[in-house]
Design a protein around this motif. Structure first.
Motif, PDB file in Angstrom:
ATOM      1  N   VAL A  38       0.856  -1.021  -0.029  1.00 43.05           N
ATOM      2  CA  VAL A  38      -0.031   0.064   0.006  1.00 43.05           C
ATOM      3  C   VAL A  38       0.774   1.046   0.128  1.00 43.05           C
ATOM      4  O   VAL A  38       0.585   2.144  -0.726  1.00 43.05           O
ATOM      5  N   GLU A  39       1.805   1.252   0.926  1.00 42.38           N
ATOM      6  CA  GLU A  39       2.840   2.391   0.860  1.00 42.38           C
ATOM      7  C   GLU A  39       3.552   2.489  -0.393  1.00 42.38           C
ATOM      8  O   GLU A  39       3.848   3.793  -0.728  1.00 42.38           O
ATOM      9  N   LYS A  41       2.608   2.082  -3.410  1.00 44.32           N
ATOM     10  CA  LYS A  41       1.748   2.669  -4.429  1.00 44.32           C
ATOM     11  C   LYS A  41       1.600   3.919  -3.970  1.00 44.32           C
ATOM     12  O   LYS A  41       1.568   4.864  -4.742  1.00 44.32           O
ATOM     13  N   GLN A 260      -3.330   2.326   9.848  1.00 44.00           N
ATOM     14  CA  GLN A 260      -2.372   2.362   8.473  1.00 44.00           C
ATOM     15  C   GLN A 260      -2.814   3.889   7.864  1.00 44.00           C
ATOM     16  O   GLN A 260      -2.026   4.689   7.127  1.00 44.00           O
ATOM     17  N   ASP A 264      -0.026   6.617   6.884  1.00 43.75           N
ATOM     18  CA  ASP A 264       0.686   6.791   5.736  1.00 43.75           C
ATOM     19  C   ASP A 264       0.303   8.600   5.311  1.00 43.75           C
ATOM     20  O   ASP A 264       1.098   8.916   4.606  1.00 43.75           O
TER      21      ASP A 264
END
Length: 273
Positions: A38-39, A41, A260, A264
């Protein structure tokens, strides 16, 4: 898929996505770079070059019997970063990876590293010693070693409960997230998994933290059952010169859900400062 060979011949897998200021992410035990999907992207979408590697013995990297210690991990990272010639670099590490990026930055990263971010990180030291009376007794880590040796598959499944705070009332962690932890854990070879327990628990990062001369963002959940905040981030914040500590109320060790999402955005804000 890109691979890099260290000077001792160990093949290290890494992913390299996006363009712009480089940001390198280091994963926790017993995971792989997939933990940062996720990070990676998010960073690439926001104009950064996101790089994440599988630590030796983990994921798609070589299944090493030797070199599964923090000094070698940091040296592997230094060789990868030199190979890619990364400068003005932001390094991010979760759990064991937090120790890895702190040691790398202090001992190899001068002139390359601009900022450090740790999440639920193991520094300054996890095990209880005379100089670290608030740490876990060595028997805690002996039990982890015994669990990995006896039945690693079941041990990793059981570990997800505390890792994600699934054993807390109101937890919303999905079965899929727990299954993904297990999947990544099953890619690490047994010798590397076993030796890494000593690396993340017994390594003393005190002098590394003191040596850091760049801004560091210390992110930690106050319900982290794997790396309790009082013995880790709270102490680290007292040792670094340019530290910013953020405590996430109710957040577990695992990066998931609302934790998260907030983390982020904090990562993007800290890099952009």
């Amino acid at each position: 898929m890109p691979y890099f060979n260290t000077t001792d011949g160990t093949e290290i897998y890494y992913t390299d996505q996006g363009e712009g200021q480089p940001v390198l992410l280091s994963h926790g035990w017993p995971l792989s770079s997939d933990a940062w999907q996720v990070e990676i992207k998010l960073l690439a979408d926001n104009g950064y070059r996101a790089i994440a590697h599988d630590r030796r013995g983990h994921g798609r990297s070589a299944k090493t019997y030797t070199g599964n210690d923090m000094d070698t991990y940091a040296n592997d990272l230094a060789e990868l970063i030199e190979h890619l010639d990364l400068t003005n670099l932001v390094v991010i590490g979760h759990s064991t990876g937090g120790g890895e990026v702190v040691r790398y930055s202090a001992q190899h990263g001068v002139g390359r590293v601009a900022k450090v971010i740790t999440v639920g990180a193991v520094p300054p030291q996890m095990v209880k010693t005379d100089s670290n009376p608030g740490g876990f007794p060595i028997e805690v880590f002996d039990d982890i070693r015994a669990g990995v040796l006896k039945d690693a598959s079941q041990f990793y499944k059981d570990l997800t409960e505390a890792f994600f705070g699934a054993n807390r009332a109101g937890s919303t962690v999905s079965q899929g997230a727990k299954d993904e932890f297990w999947r990544q854990g099953m890619l690490v070879n047994l010798a590397a998994a076993y030796d890494c327990i000593k690396a993340f628990s017994e390594t003393d990062f005190t002098e590394d933290l003191k040596a850091l001369d760049v801004p560091i963002f210390l992110a930690h959940g106050d319900d982290d059952q794997i790396v309790p905040i009082d013995a880790s981030a709270m102490k680290s914040a007292e040792l670094v010169k340019h530290g910013t500590l953020k405590v996430y109320p109710g957040a577990p060790h695992g990066i998931y859900g609302g934790f998260q999402a907030e983390l982020d955005q904090d990562i993007l804000a800290f890099i952009a400062k």
